[in-house]
Design an enzyme around this catalytic site. Structure first.
Site, PDB file in Angstrom:
ATOM      1  N   GLN A 171      21.469   9.871  38.110  1.00 24.89           N
ATOM      2  CA  GLN A 171      22.510   8.857  38.334  1.00 24.89           C
ATOM      3  C   GLN A 171      22.909   8.757  39.803  1.00 24.89           C
ATOM      4  O   GLN A 171      23.777   7.947  40.135  1.00 24.89           O
ATOM      5  CB  GLN A 171      23.753   9.169  37.493  1.00 24.89           C
ATOM      6  N   CYS A 222      24.802  11.138  25.503  1.00 26.72           N
ATOM      7  CA  CYS A 222      23.963  12.321  25.708  1.00 26.72           C
ATOM      8  C   CYS A 222      24.659  13.380  26.552  1.00 26.72           C
ATOM      9  O   CYS A 222      24.012  14.078  27.345  1.00 26.72           O
ATOM     10  CB  CYS A 222      22.612  11.961  26.326  1.00 26.72           C
ATOM     11  N   ASP A 227      20.177  17.289  39.384  1.00 25.13           N
ATOM     12  CA  ASP A 227      19.849  16.143  38.540  1.00 25.13           C
ATOM     13  C   ASP A 227      20.339  14.889  39.266  1.00 25.13           C
ATOM     14  O   ASP A 227      21.537  14.623  39.344  1.00 25.13           O
ATOM     15  CB  ASP A 227      20.539  16.303  37.176  1.00 25.13           C
ATOM     16  N   HIS A 277      24.137  16.056  31.424  1.00 25.98           N
ATOM     17  CA  HIS A 277      23.422  15.271  30.413  1.00 25.98           C
ATOM     18  C   HIS A 277      22.598  16.265  29.588  1.00 25.98           C
ATOM     19  O   HIS A 277      22.160  17.293  30.118  1.00 25.98           O
ATOM     20  CB  HIS A 277      22.503  14.299  31.143  1.00 25.98           C
ATOM     21  N   LYS A 319      15.869   3.984  35.906  1.00 22.10           N
ATOM     22  CA  LYS A 319      17.289   3.801  36.219  1.00 22.10           C
ATOM     23  C   LYS A 319      17.480   3.287  37.634  1.00 22.10           C
ATOM     24  O   LYS A 319      18.609   3.064  38.073  1.00 22.10           O
ATOM     25  CB  LYS A 319      18.032   5.127  36.054  1.00 22.10           C
TER      26      LYS A 319
HETATM   27  C1  LIG Z   1      22.604  12.403  34.481  1.00 17.54           C
HETATM   28  C2  LIG Z   1      21.356  12.162  33.700  1.00 17.54           C
HETATM   29  N1  LIG Z   1      20.404  13.099  33.662  1.00 17.54           N
HETATM   30  C3  LIG Z   1      19.261  12.937  32.992  1.00 17.54           C
HETATM   31  C4  LIG Z   1      19.014  11.786  32.288  1.00 17.54           C
HETATM   32  C5  LIG Z   1      17.733  11.665  31.527  1.00 17.54           C
HETATM   33  O1  LIG Z   1      16.961  10.630  32.013  1.00 17.54           O
HETATM   34  P1  LIG Z   1      15.642  10.197  31.239  1.00 17.54           P
HETATM   35  O2  LIG Z   1      16.065   9.877  29.847  1.00 17.54           O
HETATM   36  O3  LIG Z   1      15.161   9.021  31.990  1.00 17.54           O
HETATM   37  O4  LIG Z   1      14.714  11.349  31.284  1.00 17.54           O
HETATM   38  C6  LIG Z   1      19.972  10.782  32.275  1.00 17.54           C
HETATM   39  C7  LIG Z   1      19.725   9.546  31.497  1.00 17.54           C
HETATM   40  O5  LIG Z   1      20.554   9.015  30.805  1.00 17.54           O
HETATM   41  C8  LIG Z   1      21.167  10.968  33.002  1.00 17.54           C
HETATM   42  O6  LIG Z   1      22.110  10.030  33.015  1.00 17.54           O
END
Ligand SMILES: Cc1ncc(COP(=O)(O)O)c(C=O)c1O
Lengths: 445, 153
Positions: free
Chosen positions: A229, A392, A226, A149, A252
């Site tokens: 998800q 993203c 990370d 992401h 999430k």
């Molecule tokens: C795999 C992953 N990492 C990071 C993020 C970033 O999360 P946040 O926007 O809550 O900081 C997301 C959110 O879509 C994600 O799906």
């Protein structure tokens, strides 16, 4: 791409591990309708999840009963607010199998990752020698993957630009998995940190982190996972995981917006300088210079998002009561069913692993002749909320040669009826745009 | 179903059979615009004859709304002066900000020709950007083309 055109049509509906009807009753938003009275089919939990009443109640409880700034003041409310805030930290620690002093509250995954990235560049100029241990500079390398992401890519690109370090990455295979064939050269003695996602938000892939973490530690690199998800959808125990950092977002995982978590191994956190500075994170402050508190307070500058932290603990409690293993099994059953149904539609191509092996419930797909935005619009008209675009993770869609995808994601309130609505909606999009491919029974598209 | 209000037949016709598509010579400016939320892209060239738009040629990928919008724009701007064309663009912007207000659309009907069909899109904030991308590209490209040709003179 070949695909079997069988028509499972309801045939594979084994009983779901979670009681969907009972769970839906916990989510006030699921009672509303959209687009002229249609039932809301919410398949966008991967972007942000809906909130059960217990989470909303917890926030309200905090504001109505104990609202005060934690860690400040000596009055009763301040004491109770502090106790509630720290109890929430313990709840999140228990949720991850971590001691509570390894839990840092942030705004979201994005901020957690930036915190680590800035701490690593701040380390290079720290006046305290003990904060320089993980300094990143010229000649060092940071490793990411092509699956990340943007939140787990841009902070590292920027860190490299600030420090003169080099960004390297692991690529992807055609079937949506990490290409680990060059792991031992990409992760090498120059590597300072490896940042990798546990579950892809776009492909659904669950990555084999064990080998990556072992290789990183072999060369003395830190590993940041990370979990944005993964933590909401599967049991994650930081001891079993073996990484140095884990980040995720409350919103999430049924929790409020505005709160995220950075878990870090205590000895690593303790060797890092702060990212944000200000109130609450100090030890002694003088005009000439200051010293900092121990972790986790060192990384929590300013009055924290107390009510959201309390809400996040309620979300963790809700998930724990359901059982994270059952949450994962539930989504796996639905994912298998959805993959089968979607791939049976001629013209539909799933981008990512085609079956449930090492895969979570994010299903991205394309529909021949219908742009994802248009697919999304038809679905929206039917009351079905999905995400469209590059999610993203622009390098991922580029890697697979598509401009964008339509993505459905599942959670605890998702049932077969939601998946059936999606599948029917995709067929409707094909009809609407006049691209229903001719099907010969048992043939391919 | 409300879909028909967005996907008017005119829009679907432009989408399936785009007018003026393809990149052509000569041209004085070429721009590349993207819609970063969804990855829609357009590459656009503008060829001026004095300050008249002699040709707009383009390649792109994107949803039906973005692709139909560039096609309808092509029909509207060829042969107009840059000032007139950008004026039409302002009117299209007004239409896109009308949130489905029929009165606004009615007043712009003559000016916008086929592009009036995008009125239904204005009810969907997420799609307005798709419809506007090509007009943003035109504004950018024609400004550059004007400055290139004034340098050449
Ligand atoms: C795999 C992953 N990492 C990071 C993020 C970033 O999360 P946040 O926007 O809550 O900081 C997301 C959110 O879509 C994600 O799906």
């Amino acid at each position: 791409m070949t695909q079997t055109v069988s028509r499972p049509a309801g045939a594979h509906q084994v009983p779901l591990p979670l009681d969907v009807e009972a769970i839906r009753a916990d989510f006030p938003i699921l009672t509303r309708t959209v687009r002229d009275g249609k039932r809301l089919v919410y398949l966008d939990s991967g972007a942000t999840s809906q909130k059960p009443r217990s989470v909303l109640d917890a926030e309200r409880w905090f504001y109505e009963n104990v609202n005060a700034a934690p860690h400040r003041g000596a009055h009763q409310l301040a004491e109770e607010a502090t106790a509630a805030y720290e109890a929430a930290r313990a709840t999140i620690g228990a949720f991850l199998g971590a001691p509570e002093n390894e839990i840092v509250f942030t705004r979201n995954s994005t901020e957690s990752i930036n915190l680590v990235a800035y701490a690593l560049s701040n380390a290079a100029t720290a006046k305290e020698p003990e904060f320089r241990r993980y300094a990143v500079g010229q000649g060092d390398e940071i490793v990411v993957t092509e699956m990340e992401h943007h939140a787990n890519l841009l902070p590292w690109q920027q860190l490299c630009e600030r420090t003169g370090a080099t960004l390297r990455w692991l690529g992807l295979t055609d079937d949506g998995r990490l290409d680990l064939s060059d792991l031992d050269t990409v992760v090498n003695e120059r590597t300072k940190l490896v940042a990798v996602t546990q579950q892809s938000n776009i492909l659904g892939t669950i990555n084999p982190l064990g080998g990556i973490i072992a290789r990183a530690h072999e060369v003395g690199a830190l590993v940041l996972v990370d979990g944005a998800q993964s933590v909401p959808h599967q049991k994650v125990d930081v001891t079993e995981l073996g990484a140095d950092f884990l980040v995720f977002s409350g919103h999430k995982m049924l929790g409020p917006t505005g709160v995220g978590v950075l878990w870090g191994r205590y000895d690593v956190l303790d060797a890092l300088p702060p990212f944000l500075t200000g109130g609450s994170m100090i030890e002694v402050v003088r005009m000439e210079g200051s010293t900092f508190a121990a972790p986790p307070q060192r990384f929590e500058a300013g009055v924290p998002m107390s009510a959201q932290v309390i809400g996040l603990a309620a979300a963790a409690d809700y998930l724990t009561a359901l059982g994270m293993d059952r949450v994962q099994q539930h989504e796996e059953v639905l994912t298998g069913y959805a993959l089968e149904q979607l791939q049976a539609i001629p013209g539909v191509t799933v981008i990512g692993p085609p079956d449930t092996v090492a895969r979570g419930g994010a299903i991205s797909f394309t529909v021949d002749g219908v742009h994802p935005h248009d697919v999304g619009q038809v679905l929206d008209d039917l009351g079905i909320a999905v995400r469209v675009g590059h999610h993203c993770a622009w390098p991922v869609v580029r890697r697979y040669g598509v401009p964008a995808t339509t993505r459905a994601t599942f959670y605890v309130h998702t049932g077969y009826d939601d998946v059936d609505a999606l599948v029917e909606g995709v067929r409707e999009a094909q009809r609407f745009f006049g691209v229903v491919p001719a099907v010969t029974e048992g043939g391919t598209n | 179903m409300q879909l028909q209000s967005m996907y008017q037949d005119i829009i679907l016709d432009h989408y399936r059979n785009p007018h003026g598509r393809g990149l052509r010579d000569p041209f004085e400016a070429e721009v590349h615009h993207v819609n970063p939320t969804c990855g829609d892209e357009v590459t656009m060239r503008v060829h001026l004859d004095g300050d008249t738009i002699a040709d707009v040629s383009y390649e792109g990928q994107g949803c039906s709304i973005s692709q139909a919008s560039v096609s309808a724009m092509y029909d509207l701007v060829i042969g107009k002066s840059v000032t007139e064309a950008l004026g039409t663009g302002e009117h299209f912007m007004t239409l896109m900000q009308s949130k489905g207000d029929a009165a606004v659309a009615e007043g712009l009907e003559d000016e916008l020709e086929d592009a009036i069909a995008f009125a239904g899109v204005s009810k969907y904030p997420a799609r307005v950007k798709c419809a506007l991308m090509s007009w943003m590209a035109l504004k950018d490209a024609s400004a550059r083309a004007l400055s290139t040709s004034s340098e050449a003179n």
